[in-house]
Design an enzyme around this catalytic site. Structure first.
Site, short mmCIF file in Angstrom:
data_model
loop_
_atom_site.label_atom_id
_atom_site.label_comp_id
_atom_site.label_asym_id
_atom_site.label_seq_id
_atom_site.Cartn_x
_atom_site.Cartn_y
_atom_site.Cartn_z
N TRP A 100 0.84 -1.21 0.00
CA TRP A 100 0.00 0.00 0.00
C TRP A 100 0.87 1.24 0.00
O TRP A 100 0.56 2.22 -0.70
CB TRP A 100 -0.96 -0.01 1.18
N ASP A 167 -1.59 7.00 6.14
CA ASP A 167 -2.64 6.06 5.76
C ASP A 167 -2.87 5.17 6.99
O ASP A 167 -2.00 4.39 7.37
CB ASP A 167 -2.15 5.23 4.56
N LYS A 191 -11.65 -1.59 6.88
CA LYS A 191 -10.78 -2.41 7.71
C LYS A 191 -11.19 -2.35 9.18
O LYS A 191 -10.99 -3.31 9.90
CB LYS A 191 -9.31 -1.97 7.56
#
Ligand code: PLP
Length: 357
Positions: A100, A167, A191
């Site tokens: 990511w 993030d 998530k």
């Protein structure tokens, strides 16, 4: 059907209370006699949900004055682009801690001189690089606090001489955060705070407005701040689930209580991984995530991998297969996963040990 223990990495397990409240709202939203799926978002009842959701974010994370919370379109992957377009004028540094982080960096490279300041790619992202100094000549420094795929986590809020952007897709609301240390915190909801289809971003207002490029309307953070995340039709259903999930976190005692539970769950599972001769953890111990627990079969037992997955499935475990880039197993133990779920997994690992060790 027997009760399942859900360890999916995302979309994640959500509190039953949030799901039940959403089912009710799909039938009749806020006593309007209209389904949540069919209401107009330009009503006082929906405004109340949006206002309350923002207020819950601010309360739960103790967000200081001068920040705003927005819900952006397109997932966390689109937020990589939001970051680059809204913050990158010349140069930006990224901490490369996984797939990511790499994808976030790739978006920025198209708009300026963006580079990996440090990387753990040499050991398949199994640790967090520590040997780096944040440069002062960059527009921002970007980190991924929890590496969902590799099970590593930056558990402290870093001090940064330049705007810090994080993030936090997979560890938001898992612990208290000192928001004042960040220019922007963002992530996908799926998530830990909701279903797929909506995102969050916490933005320090005076960190914006420093780039000279034209930013398309929908990708300009000002648009979403000014229009209270309703420039276009908001994702009504996912946002409603997020609202109810935040209520649940608050009712349970807030993020400090989430942290206490998450640490207990993680300690329980890591202790079994370290004790059980059949399994071995993949992340460096000091960097182990309290959200995604990655492990593989120990040397000599590799051939048992598929058998353990089948065994776990028979015992009502869902979502334990590791990401293809790590292999083995990953138990995602997000907020709504209980200690009982983790204990059931530990019992399953111990039973498997009796059969094979
Ligand atoms: C899942 C994930 C993403 C991507 O989220 P999408 O909403 O699917 O774009 C980004 N960052 C992290 C840390 C993630 O876990």
């Amino acid at each position: 059907m027997s009760k399942k223990h859900v360890f999916n990495a995302g979309p994640c397990i959500l509190p039953q209370e949030a799901l039940d409240a959403t089912v009710d709202a799909i039938k009749d939203f806020a006593g309007t006699g209209v389904s949540l799926l069919c209401i107009s978002h330009r009503t006082k009842e929906w405004d109340a949900v949006m206002d309350e959701t923002r207020a819950l974010w601010k309360e739960l994370l103790n967000i200081p004055e001068g920040y705003e919370v927005v819900f952006l379109p397109g997932g966390a992957s689109m937020e990589f682009l939001f970051v680059a377009l809204n913050y990158l004028e010349k140069k930006a540094a990224y901490l490369e801690t996984g797939v990511w982080a790499k994808k976030a960096l790739k978006e920025a490279k198209a708009y300026g001189e963006a580079y990996a300041l440090a990387s753990s790619a040499d050991k398949n992202f199994s640790y967090i690089p520590k040997d780096f100094t944040i440069p002062t000549d960059v527009d921002y420094f970007h980190i991924t606090t929890n590496n969902t795929i590799y099970g590593t986590e930056i558990k402290k809020d870093l001090d940064s001489p330049v705007p810090l952007i994080a993030d936090m897709s997979s560890d938001i609301m898992s612990r208290p955060v000192d928001v004042s240390k960040y220019a922007m915190i963002y992530g996908g909801a799926q998530k830990n705070v909701g279903p797929a289809g909506c995102t969050f971003a916490i933005i320090k207002l005076d960190s914006l407005g420093k780039v000279s490029r034209y930013i398309p309307t929908m990708l300009d953070l000002h648009t979403h701040i000014d229009k209270l995340s309703m420039f276009n039709t908001p994702a009504v259903l996912p946002l409603y689930v997020m609202n109810r999930t935040l209520h649940w976190i608050k009712d349970q005692g807030g993020v400090a209580e989430m942290q206490r539970r998450n640490e207990k769950k993680a300690a329980t599972l890591y202790a079994e991984i370290d004790r059980n001769p059949l399994f071995v953890g993949t992340a460096a111990k000091e960097d182990r995530s309290i959200m995604n627990v990655c492990f593989v079969m120990a040397p000599g037992y590799e051939a048992l991998q598929d058998e353990f997955l089948a065994f776990a499935k028979e015992h009502d475990m869902v979502g334990l297969k590791g990401h293809r880039s790590v292999g083995g197993f990953r138990a995602s133990i997000y907020n709504a996963c209980t200690l009982e779920d983790v204990e059931a997994l530990v019992a399953c690992m111990q039973e498997f040990e009796k059969l094979h060790a």
